[in-house]
Scaffold this motif. Structure first.
Motif, short mmCIF file in Angstrom:
data_model
loop_
_atom_site.label_atom_id
_atom_site.label_comp_id
_atom_site.label_asym_id
_atom_site.label_seq_id
_atom_site.Cartn_x
_atom_site.Cartn_y
_atom_site.Cartn_z
N THR A 1 -26.01 1.86 19.48
CA THR A 1 -27.12 2.15 20.39
C THR A 1 -26.59 3.05 21.49
OG1 THR A 1 -27.72 -0.15 20.08
CG2 THR A 1 -29.04 1.11 21.63
N PHE A 2 -27.08 4.26 21.50
CA PHE A 2 -26.67 5.19 22.56
C PHE A 2 -27.71 5.16 23.69
CE2 PHE A 2 -24.65 7.57 18.83
CZ PHE A 2 -23.45 6.89 18.99
N PRO A 3 -27.28 5.50 24.92
CA PRO A 3 -28.22 5.43 26.05
C PRO A 3 -29.30 6.53 26.00
CG PRO A 3 -26.13 6.39 26.72
CD PRO A 3 -25.95 5.95 25.30
N ARG A 4 -30.38 6.30 26.73
CA ARG A 4 -31.47 7.29 26.88
C ARG A 4 -31.43 7.73 28.34
NH1 ARG A 4 -30.93 5.38 21.83
NH2 ARG A 4 -32.79 5.56 20.56
N PRO A 5 -30.53 8.65 28.71
CA PRO A 5 -30.33 8.93 30.14
C PRO A 5 -31.58 9.44 30.84
CG PRO A 5 -28.63 9.97 28.80
CD PRO A 5 -29.66 9.44 27.86
N MET A 6 -31.79 8.91 32.01
CA MET A 6 -32.87 9.32 32.94
C MET A 6 -34.28 9.10 32.40
SD MET A 6 -31.32 12.69 34.84
CE MET A 6 -32.42 12.66 36.24
N LEU A 7 -34.38 8.38 31.30
CA LEU A 7 -35.71 8.18 30.71
C LEU A 7 -36.64 7.49 31.70
CD1 LEU A 7 -37.59 8.37 28.29
CD2 LEU A 7 -36.59 6.29 27.37
N ASP A 8 -36.10 6.54 32.45
CA ASP A 8 -36.97 5.80 33.37
C ASP A 8 -36.94 6.33 34.80
OD1 ASP A 8 -37.79 4.06 31.34
OD2 ASP A 8 -35.88 2.97 31.50
N ALA A 9 -36.18 7.39 35.03
CA ALA A 9 -36.14 7.95 36.39
C ALA A 9 -37.51 8.52 36.74
CB ALA A 9 -35.08 9.05 36.46
N ASP A 10 -37.85 8.43 38.02
CA ASP A 10 -39.18 8.82 38.45
C ASP A 10 -39.24 10.33 38.74
OD1 ASP A 10 -41.78 8.55 39.11
OD2 ASP A 10 -41.40 7.89 41.18
N ASN A 11 -38.91 11.11 37.75
CA ASN A 11 -38.96 12.57 37.91
C ASN A 11 -39.03 13.20 36.51
OD1 ASN A 11 -36.36 12.63 36.77
ND2 ASN A 11 -35.43 12.40 38.79
N PHE A 12 -39.04 14.51 36.44
CA PHE A 12 -39.14 15.18 35.14
C PHE A 12 -37.81 15.82 34.74
CE2 PHE A 12 -43.43 15.41 37.10
CZ PHE A 12 -44.07 14.52 36.23
N ASP A 13 -36.71 15.34 35.34
CA ASP A 13 -35.39 15.90 35.02
C ASP A 13 -34.76 15.22 33.80
OD1 ASP A 13 -35.41 17.77 37.07
OD2 ASP A 13 -34.59 16.36 38.54
#
Ligand code: KG4
Ligand code: ZN
Length: 395
Positions: free
Chosen positions: A243-255
């Protein structure tokens, strides 16, 4: 009008001729036909170095640029007298590569006495969607109308730009009005595909190879009939172990960010050094990596679609050729945003090519005022490549 276009921003020497018939009122974009589209790829040359070597790319562009342009004119059955406008990729890209296309374009504009327009490469990728783009309901061009263009994107338009050098969500309120909503903070999506491919010992460019292996692995999971019981259990063990991470998926921006994902793959491979030559292990790694990238791209796109409610959504850049990404975006639009039109470039126009530069040049020219068009007659003196060229709003 007939546009001769040239693209040399990276490792493809490309030229095209697009025939453009200006605007239908309702879309603001006219009808385009690609009369010729020539791409000479240097990928095999760079493969043994595991990536593009700028000086080698430059040397190959010098060798290829004249034959590629001559062949393009021949294929279209045209002479220089038939050309109304020359368009060239001005940037972003590798400076030693850009300079060859720009110099060729300036020289031709001078000796043939033609207007010359510089085009931003990512604008070209977005405008590839105005070239033969069609949604799934639209029938393909008829056989007796090769390349007949169907150009119906409407605004506001959201573009997911995913290439070897860029990953951005871009909002366009109108033609040539760009707002970058978010972008990668480190590696681009295509770059991550290429780097993971290298870690796995796959050739350059790795994106399509990783994608192929990932898709085959997925088919094996989905269609149990293709595997024997022991193979089936091996596949499911491999799948659940990773299982690899999903970076910034839940961050509150579009980056976006893909460097942490790449590092996770690296550490995982270090921990499983003994399995690295096992074909199924490689397939499983490609699969889980691709799922992670697609989850992030689709998740961020969903946020932007919900927030901006664009009339049209398009994908652009080399990674837009990824079938899994297209499939998941299609599912997202169908299930949650049925009022948004989803357009994808023809596969031929997903990867670097000059037809996309030609159509962007044609529509930009159409939207310019008379003074700016006249100034293009002098561009052969002043146009300079710009390795970091940003989007250019048309005022
Ligand atoms: O737009 P492009 O042709 O060149 C740049 O402007 O960078 O994009 C090239 C990138 C490479 O990183 C390549 O590996 C990636 O697009 N790519 C893919 C696929 N086809 C090309 N990545 C994932 N899946 C694909 N099918
Ligand atoms: Zn590109």
């Amino acid at each position: 009008m007939k546009i001769l276009s040239i693209e040399t921003s990276c490792d493809e020497t490309a030229a095209a001729i697009v025939d453009y018939v200006p605007s239908q009122a309702e879309t603001g974009a006219g009808q385009a036909t690609v009369l010729a589209n020539t791409v000479s790829s240097q990928a095999s040359l760079h493969a043994k170095w595991g990536g593009v070597v700028p000086d080698l790319a430059s040397r190959e562009h010098i060798r290829n640029i004249v034959p590629v342009i001559e062949e393009t004119l021949d294929r279209a059955g045209l002479t220089p007298a038939d050309i109304d406008l020359i368009a060239v990729t001005q940037g972003p890209g590798l400076m030693p590569a850009l300079v060859i296309g720009v110099t060729a374009a300036k020289t031709l504009a001078f000796i043939w006495d033609k207007p010359l327009i510089g085009i931003q490469h990512l604008e070209g990728h977005i405008y590839a969607n105005f070239l033969n783009s069609r949604n799934d309901q639209t029938p393909p061009p008829k056989a007796d109308q090769p390349g007949a263009g169907i150009t119906k994107p409407t605004f506001p338009l959201l573009a997911l730009v995913v290439s070897g050098g860029h990953t951005e969500l871009v909002l366009m309120k109108d033609h040539f009005q760009y707002e970058i909503l978010g972008e990668t903070q480190d590696d681009a999506a295509g770059e991550a595909f290429d780097k993971v491919a290298k870690m796995l010992g796959l050739d350059y460019p790795g994106g399509p190879l990783v994608a192929n292996r990932a898709d085959n692995f997925r088919l094996k999971i989905e269609d149990c009939k293709v595997s024997s019981p022991s193979e089936k259990s091996k596949i499911s063990n491999l799948k659940s172990a990773m299982t690899f991470p999903r970076p910034m998926l839940d961050a509150d921006n579009f980056d976006f960010s893909f460097s942490g994902l790449k590092t996770s793959v690296l550490y995982y491979l270090k921990k499983h050094e003994g399995e690295k030559s096992d074909e199924k292990f490689i397939d499983a790694t490609c699969h889980e990596f691709q799922e992670a990238v697609v989850d992030v791209l689709v998740g961020k796109t969903k946020k932007a679609l919900a927030f901006y409610s664009p009339a049209t959504f398009v994908i652009a850049g080399g990674v837009s050729a990824n079938v899994r990404l297209r499939m998941e975006l299609r599912n997202l639009i169908d299930s949650e945003f049925p009022d948004t039109q989803f357009l994808t470039p023809e596969f031929t126009y997903s990867l670097d090519n000059a037809a996309m530069i030609g159509i962007a040049g044609a529509i930009r020219y159409e939207h310019m005022n008379e003074a700016d068009r006249t100034a293009l007659r002098e561009s052969y003196r002043t146009l300079e490549p710009n390795a970091n060229m940003p989007f250019q709003n048309l005022v």
